[in-house]
Design a protein around this motif. Structure first.
Motif: not given
Length: 503
Positions: A412-416, A423-428, A430-438, A478-481
């Motif tokens: 999991v990566m968290i940013g904004k 990167v979106i392709e890499a997330i998919a 590796h079945r990871a996820a990207y989250l955002i804080a405000v 923000a980006v699902s698995h």
């Protein structure tokens, strides 16, 4: 006229920077409140609500609105009849004021300025030097506009030279559509038109210090070509559907400010500089009667916003027991409440980690099945565990992401803001996820952090790797698995809606 003492300049600059670190301008809050009240996108409304909650908390607690306490931008207008009693340069006086402000023991501000930009990029440690612009004007006073400009929005500054017959509005709208959410909307657009390349950029930066009056302008209608252009850009940018934090919504900009200057007949230089949800500036004058004083805004300007995190609509996540099966259930736009352990890491830390991996070394932290938060926090004061700790722009980590995911098992990566296509392709993959804080809710986010300690690269200062324990830290998927991005889905869903709502 009495002489202006150098200490008056130093003290006034220091107090101005402290003041704007925890007080939004009142006009900005009023415009943001109107946006909150009218927002129909649930995700965008929640993001604006967090920004407003954070702003009120900072006003009460006198702590920074954003962890990026910004580059000190100073515009000084010196009356030709003014008398300044000093043997030092104005830059030296301003820098001493900046130094005092950023090293204030009661409210230390994050030092973000690095020296030798093409070399070692060592942090100056006190946020000096300031960006100072001066001009001689009529009168006997010295006036200052002081702002703190965050890196995320500054990085989205753009410039072009149009042909005189081309449309400024078309260029601005097209440019904003391509900027993404790294400038932390909703905010303000500063536009400079005319002059030369350097003059246009200066005009755009100065425009950001002007009062906001978009609601009044819309009510009474434009009285000039410039006001007509402001309205056109405001309406067309909001119709893009980008929304708060790029989540999709009705409001992307709160106001558009424009300054112009005569230019060559063959040219139309145009500069665009956005200001983020942490818009911070103040004006003051010195006339020899002592340092400036700053009146706190009326807290009645802030709405009482309450976000109920006990709602069953929010998914609670144990960061110490992450699994690919659980991550696969997360959906773009969904709100998560994170508890457990996460590591921090920004540009410099990512660079060192990737260099270590390429050399066959072992990383100083185990990222397998872990989360990493892109943040450079403010130092704590008193009983604080950590100072304001909002996210930084994630795209700066894009170049390192594939290697880190492949080599470490990071989940999991968290940013904004958005991530790039690779990167979106890499997330998919590796079945990871990207989250955002405000972005713009740094003090609010810090309240979810229960402990924090530096575990690697202490020489990097605010960019060192921390190990944090958090409890109910609010984030958005923000980006699902499977590579679905809210920054694509949200704006597409809301594009054109703002125009319909105001027609």
């Amino acid at each position: 006229m009495p002489e202006v003492a150098e200490e008056d300049v130093i003290q006034s600059i220091a107090e101005a920077l402290q003041f704007i670190s925890y007080f939004h301008p009142a006009d900005f809050i009023r415009h943001l409140t109107r946006a909150y009240e009218g927002e129909e996108s649930a995700a965008a409304r929640q993001a604006i609500g967090q920004i407003l909650m954070n702003s009120r908390m900072c006003a009460l607690g006198r702590r920074p609105i954003c962890q990026d306490t910004g580059t000190a931008n100073i515009f000084a207008s010196i009356g030709v009849g003014a008398r300044l009693r000093t043997s030092r340069s104005l830059q030296a006086l301003v820098d001493e004021g900046v130094r005092r402000a950023y090293r204030d023991a009661d409210n230390p501000l994050r030092a973000s300025i690095v020296l030798d930009p093409l070399g070692a990029r060592k942090n100056s440690g006190d946020n000096t030097p300031a960006i100072l612009n001066t001009e001689l004007v009529e009168g006997e006073r010295i006036s200052f506009d002081v702002s703190a400009k965050g890196g995320g929005s500054e990085n989205k500054a753009r410039f072009t030279v149009l042909e005189p017959s081309e449309s400024v509005a078309d260029w601005v709208v097209s440019t904003v559509e391509k900027l993404g959410a790294g400038w932390c909307p909703p905010g303000v657009l500063g536009i400079g038109a005319g002059g030369s390349a350097d003059k246009a950029m200066l005009l755009a930066k100065q425009a950001l210090n002007e009062p906001l009056d978009m609601f009044e302008l819309r009510r009474r209608g434009p009285a000039s070509k410039v006001e007509q252009l402001r309205l056109e850009i405001y309406e067309r940018v909001n119709a893009l559907g980008i929304g708060a934090q790029g989540l999709g919504g009705l409001t992307t900009v709160l106001d558009v400010r424009i300054r112009t200057f005569p230019t060559h007949a063959a040219s139309l230089p145009v500069a665009l500089i956005p200001n983020c949800a942490a818009t911070r500036h103040v004006h003051f004058e010195l006339d020899g009667g002592g340092p400036a004083s700053f009146d706190p805004p009326d807290l009645a300007d802030w709405p009482e916003v309450v976000i109920d995190q006990s709602s069953s609509a929010f998914r609670r996540v144990d960061l110490d027991n992450l699994s690919q099966a659980e991550i696969a259930e997360w959906r773009p736009g969904e709100t998560l409440l994170l508890s457990g352990t996460l590591f921090t890491g920004r540009d410099a830390a990512h660079k060192k980690m990737v260099e270590t991996l390429r050399a066959g070394g072992t990383l100083p932290v185990d990222l397998n099945n872990r989360a990493i938060y892109y943040v450079g926090p403010v130092d704590p004061v008193g009983t604080e565990v950590i100072g304001p700790a909002g996210p930084t722009t994630s795209t700066r980590m894009d170049r390192f992401t594939e290697e880190l995911l492949a080599a470490t098992g990071l989940r999991v990566m968290i940013g904004k803001a958005e991530r790039g296509p690779a990167v979106i392709e890499a997330i998919a993959r590796h079945r990871a996820a990207y989250l955002i804080a405000v972005g713009g809710a740094a003090f609010l986010v810090s309240k979810a952090i229960r402990s924090s300690r530096v575990v690697a690269y202490p020489e990097l200062g605010m960019e060192a790797i921390h190990e944090m324990r958090v409890e109910d830290m609010p984030v958005t998927v923000a980006v699902s698995h499977d590579g679905q991005s809210i920054h694509q889905i949200g704006p597409a869903r809301w594009k054109g809606r703002a125009a319909l709502e105001t027609s």
